[in-house]
Design a protein around this motif. Structure first.
Motif, mmCIF file in Angstrom:
data_model
loop_
_atom_site.group_PDB
_atom_site.id
_atom_site.type_symbol
_atom_site.label_atom_id
_atom_site.label_comp_id
_atom_site.label_asym_id
_atom_site.label_seq_id
_atom_site.Cartn_x
_atom_site.Cartn_y
_atom_site.Cartn_z
ATOM 1 N N VAL A 371 51.856 39.213 47.267
ATOM 2 C CA VAL A 371 51.154 37.949 47.534
ATOM 3 C C VAL A 371 49.651 38.127 47.782
ATOM 4 O O VAL A 371 48.828 37.447 47.157
ATOM 5 C CB VAL A 371 51.816 37.201 48.710
ATOM 6 N N PRO A 372 49.204 39.031 48.678
ATOM 7 C CA PRO A 372 47.758 39.162 48.911
ATOM 8 C C PRO A 372 46.970 39.557 47.663
ATOM 9 O O PRO A 372 45.837 39.097 47.475
ATOM 10 C CB PRO A 372 47.674 40.253 49.989
ATOM 11 N N VAL A 373 47.545 40.419 46.821
ATOM 12 C CA VAL A 373 46.851 40.827 45.594
ATOM 13 C C VAL A 373 46.649 39.628 44.677
ATOM 14 O O VAL A 373 45.559 39.414 44.122
ATOM 15 C CB VAL A 373 47.646 41.932 44.866
ATOM 16 N N VAL A 374 47.690 38.832 44.526
ATOM 17 C CA VAL A 374 47.600 37.632 43.686
ATOM 18 C C VAL A 374 46.561 36.664 44.245
ATOM 19 O O VAL A 374 45.749 36.094 43.498
ATOM 20 C CB VAL A 374 48.975 36.940 43.585
ATOM 21 N N LEU A 375 46.569 36.483 45.565
ATOM 22 C CA LEU A 375 45.621 35.562 46.183
ATOM 23 C C LEU A 375 44.183 36.052 46.026
ATOM 24 O O LEU A 375 43.263 35.269 45.780
ATOM 25 C CB LEU A 375 45.953 35.382 47.665
ATOM 26 N N LEU A 376 43.977 37.368 46.168
ATOM 27 C CA LEU A 376 42.632 37.917 46.046
ATOM 28 C C LEU A 376 42.073 37.749 44.638
ATOM 29 O O LEU A 376 40.878 37.498 44.453
ATOM 30 C CB LEU A 376 42.627 39.401 46.421
ATOM 31 N N LEU A 377 42.926 37.905 43.640
ATOM 32 C CA LEU A 377 42.469 37.846 42.252
ATOM 33 C C LEU A 377 42.476 36.425 41.689
ATOM 34 O O LEU A 377 42.098 36.224 40.548
ATOM 35 C CB LEU A 377 43.353 38.747 41.380
ATOM 36 N N ARG A 378 42.895 35.470 42.509
ATOM 37 C CA ARG A 378 42.949 34.071 42.047
ATOM 38 C C ARG A 378 41.555 33.539 41.755
ATOM 39 O O ARG A 378 41.357 32.779 40.815
ATOM 40 C CB ARG A 378 43.639 33.219 43.118
ATOM 41 N N PHE A 379 40.566 33.919 42.549
ATOM 42 C CA PHE A 379 39.195 33.439 42.372
ATOM 43 C C PHE A 379 38.319 34.615 41.971
ATOM 44 O O PHE A 379 37.705 35.275 42.808
ATOM 45 C CB PHE A 379 38.671 32.798 43.657
ATOM 46 N N ARG A 380 38.272 34.917 40.703
ATOM 47 C CA ARG A 380 37.527 36.085 40.226
ATOM 48 C C ARG A 380 36.015 35.902 40.321
ATOM 49 O O ARG A 380 35.275 36.863 40.373
ATOM 50 C CB ARG A 380 37.913 36.376 38.771
ATOM 51 N N ALA A 381 35.546 34.665 40.329
ATOM 52 C CA ALA A 381 34.093 34.415 40.329
ATOM 53 C C ALA A 381 33.566 34.142 41.732
ATOM 54 O O ALA A 381 32.434 33.741 41.905
ATOM 55 C CB ALA A 381 33.764 33.243 39.415
ATOM 56 N N ALA A 382 34.380 34.354 42.755
ATOM 57 C CA ALA A 382 33.966 34.079 44.123
ATOM 58 C C ALA A 382 33.135 35.241 44.677
ATOM 59 O O ALA A 382 32.571 36.024 43.927
ATOM 60 C CB ALA A 382 35.201 33.821 44.982
ATOM 61 N N ASP A 383 33.068 35.355 45.999
ATOM 62 C CA ASP A 383 32.288 36.406 46.655
ATOM 63 C C ASP A 383 32.866 37.770 46.276
ATOM 64 O O ASP A 383 33.873 38.211 46.828
ATOM 65 C CB ASP A 383 32.341 36.200 48.167
ATOM 66 N N LYS A 384 32.231 38.442 45.329
ATOM 67 C CA LYS A 384 32.799 39.677 44.784
ATOM 68 C C LYS A 384 32.791 40.825 45.778
ATOM 69 O O LYS A 384 33.690 41.674 45.753
ATOM 70 C CB LYS A 384 32.057 40.071 43.501
ATOM 71 N N ASN A 385 31.793 40.895 46.638
ATOM 72 C CA ASN A 385 31.741 42.014 47.574
ATOM 73 C C ASN A 385 32.899 41.933 48.575
ATOM 74 O O ASN A 385 33.568 42.932 48.845
ATOM 75 C CB ASN A 385 30.413 42.031 48.325
ATOM 76 N N ARG A 386 33.134 40.745 49.105
ATOM 77 C CA ARG A 386 34.263 40.586 50.029
ATOM 78 C C ARG A 386 35.583 40.816 49.304
ATOM 79 O O ARG A 386 36.505 41.424 49.851
ATOM 80 C CB ARG A 386 34.236 39.195 50.653
ATOM 81 N N GLN A 387 35.647 40.315 48.097
ATOM 82 C CA GLN A 387 36.856 40.502 47.295
ATOM 83 C C GLN A 387 37.117 41.990 47.063
ATOM 84 O O GLN A 387 38.255 42.473 47.182
ATOM 85 C CB GLN A 387 36.701 39.778 45.964
ATOM 86 N N PHE A 388 36.065 42.728 46.770
ATOM 87 C CA PHE A 388 36.185 44.170 46.544
ATOM 88 C C PHE A 388 36.662 44.890 47.799
ATOM 89 O O PHE A 388 37.588 45.712 47.745
ATOM 90 C CB PHE A 388 34.836 44.745 46.098
ATOM 91 N N VAL A 389 36.047 44.602 48.945
ATOM 92 C CA VAL A 389 36.389 45.282 50.197
ATOM 93 C C VAL A 389 37.854 45.055 50.556
ATOM 94 O O VAL A 389 38.589 45.998 50.883
ATOM 95 C CB VAL A 389 35.471 44.799 51.340
ATOM 96 N N LEU A 390 38.288 43.805 50.484
ATOM 97 C CA LEU A 390 39.661 43.481 50.863
ATOM 98 C C LEU A 390 40.661 44.102 49.891
ATOM 99 O O LEU A 390 41.702 44.631 50.302
ATOM 100 C CB LEU A 390 39.840 41.968 50.921
ATOM 101 N N LEU A 391 40.340 44.048 48.595
ATOM 102 C CA LEU A 391 41.247 44.610 47.597
ATOM 103 C C LEU A 391 41.332 46.129 47.735
ATOM 104 O O LEU A 391 42.421 46.712 47.653
ATOM 105 C CB LEU A 391 40.781 44.231 46.193
#
Length: 441
Positions: A371-391
């Motif tokens: 679930v978290p992986v799917v949620l993180l990749l749902r918005f690919r154009a969002a805040d990429k740095n935060r997305q990267f750190v969490l992923l």
């Protein structure tokens, strides 16, 4: 909803979460025969009860992990009832166990309750304080634990005083500070060097949410200590988590640039390590050679060639049950197979869950993990740095669960909550933008 919590600092959640997180790093110690980590777990449950009493509103999305954990409990207890008439689990508990059978089983379930408690506390913390505040708390904790680990390392070499290690070791006897390894390994406030390494994975990745020299220094210190532990799993979880997340989130050019900067940090840490680490007799401080010597047998013959070989031998000889044995009972069975007079451990969350809850429970566990992986990749154009750190942190922990830890942890609960909250915040922003566009039109 989420918006009414934003930028509303709440000391209740802050102090509870800080204390609980710090106590999770005190594995080597106990007071009045009670491990400090257990006290942290009880505080997590108590604070969660207080959290519920305050009647906080919660989006339905945040309840999803709770429902999945309840499903795991159901299949675990179903397996316990099914197999208890066929196997006398209580008689499999080693004589050297520090609890009786029912206490032992209860503690296995307690870990999942603590996971849920810390998850909801972190969600509330994020709503009120934001991800950057959480990152500062986690990084500060990581720096303190790392500094103490360096001191303990020096103290063990030169005979300086350190806080007495009052808890029993993972081998069933007193804690060992010397391990069969190429060099003396850092263990800090933990019972095993690898446990220190896995705990530092989350603080390490959280340093990437800041760009100040303080964040750079914290990142260097933490990765240096991880290398000093000599933990293959800890080091690989950082490398693979970083590389995969970087390549997934950023374009190739930026990914290569980020990987280059990451490489510089690692090289500096290795350089300091080479001038700081103390080799054991006949050992080496060439960390690359040490890790390669451990990796080659695994790559050639699989995990059976690692120091986890006994676990995979058990798996090869014992079919996975359709209905699991129940949390804790699966550990007693593998411990009995090993014949060491100790409670067994799969050192693998996935194996532990599937032997404890069976195939049906394992499907719910996989859903919980995905679930978290799917949620993180749902918005690919969002805040990429935060997305990267969490992923990156999440991937790192998925790897840790493959060969080091068999139960959900407080660190995993924190990163899990951060991933879900990230999705909810991005979804809210997108919804607000659509409403603004429709109003303008």
């Amino acid at each position: 909803m989420v918006s009414r919590y934003t930028n509303t600092p709440d000391r209740f959640t802050y102090y509870w979460l800080v204390v609980i997180y710090f106590l999770s790093a005190t594995e080597a110690y106990q007071i009045f025969s009670v491990p400090l980590q257990w006290i942290g777990s009880l505080l997590a449950i108590l604070s969660f009860i207080l959290f519920l009493v305050k009647d906080r509103t919660c989006h339905v999305l945040y309840l999803f992990p709770l429902l999945l954990v309840i499903a795991l409990f159901f299949f675990s207890m179903l397996g316990w009832l099914f197999w208890s008439s066929r196997i006398e689990f209580e008689h499999l508990l080693p004589s050297g166990a520090t609890t009786d059978y029912y206490q032992f089983i209860s503690l296995r379930y307690l870990q999942y309750i603590v996971f849920v408690a810390v998850y909801f506390l972190t969600v509330d913390y994020l709503k009120r304080n934001g991800l950057l505040k959480l990152a500062s708390t986690v990084v500060f904790s990581g720096v303190v634990v790392s500094i103490y680990a360096v001191y303990v390392y020096i103290a063990q070499i030169y005979g300086f005083p350190e806080v007495p290690r009052s808890r029993i070791g993972t081998g069933g006897e007193g804690q060992s500070v010397n391990f069969t390894y190429a060099f003396h390994r850092a263990m800090g406030s933990f019972r095993e060097p690898s446990h220190l390494a896995q705990w530092l994975v989350l603080p390490f990745f959280m340093t990437f949410l800041g760009k100040s020299y303080l964040h750079l220094g914290s990142r260097f210190l933490i990765v240096f200590v991880v290398i000093l532990t000599g933990s293959l799993t800890g080091i690989l979880s950082i490398f693979i988590g970083y590389l995969f997340a970087m390549l997934i989130v950023f374009p190739l050019r930026l990914s290569l640039l980020g990987i280059g900067k990451f490489g510089v940090t690692i090289l500096l840490a290795v350089f300091v390590f080479s001038n700081f680490a103390i080799p054991n007799e006949g050992g080496s401080i060439d960390i690359l050679s040490v890790l390669i010597d451990r990796l080659i047998p695994i790559m050639q013959d699989g995990m059976e060639a690692s120091n986890r070989g006994h676990i995979y031998e058990y798996v090869a000889l014992h079919n996975i049950p359709l209905i699991g044995y129940g949390f804790g009972n699966a550990n007693l069975l593998i411990g009995d197979y090993m014949g060491l007079g100790l409670v067994g451990s799969f050192l693998n969350l996935y194996l532990n869950v599937i032997y404890s809850t069976g195939y049906f429970g394992f499907l719910f566990a996989i859903l919980l993990i995905i679930v978290p992986v799917v949620l993180l990749l749902r918005f690919r154009a969002a805040d990429k740095n935060r997305q990267f750190v969490l992923l990156a942190a999440y991937i790192g922990w998925l790897l840790i669960y493959f060969s080091l830890v068999e139960e959900v942890s407080i660190s995993f609960a924190i990163i899990y909550a951060a991933c879900v909250n990230y999705y909810q915040c991005q979804a809210q922003v997108m919804c607000s933008n659509k409403q603004a566009s429709s109003t303008t039109a």
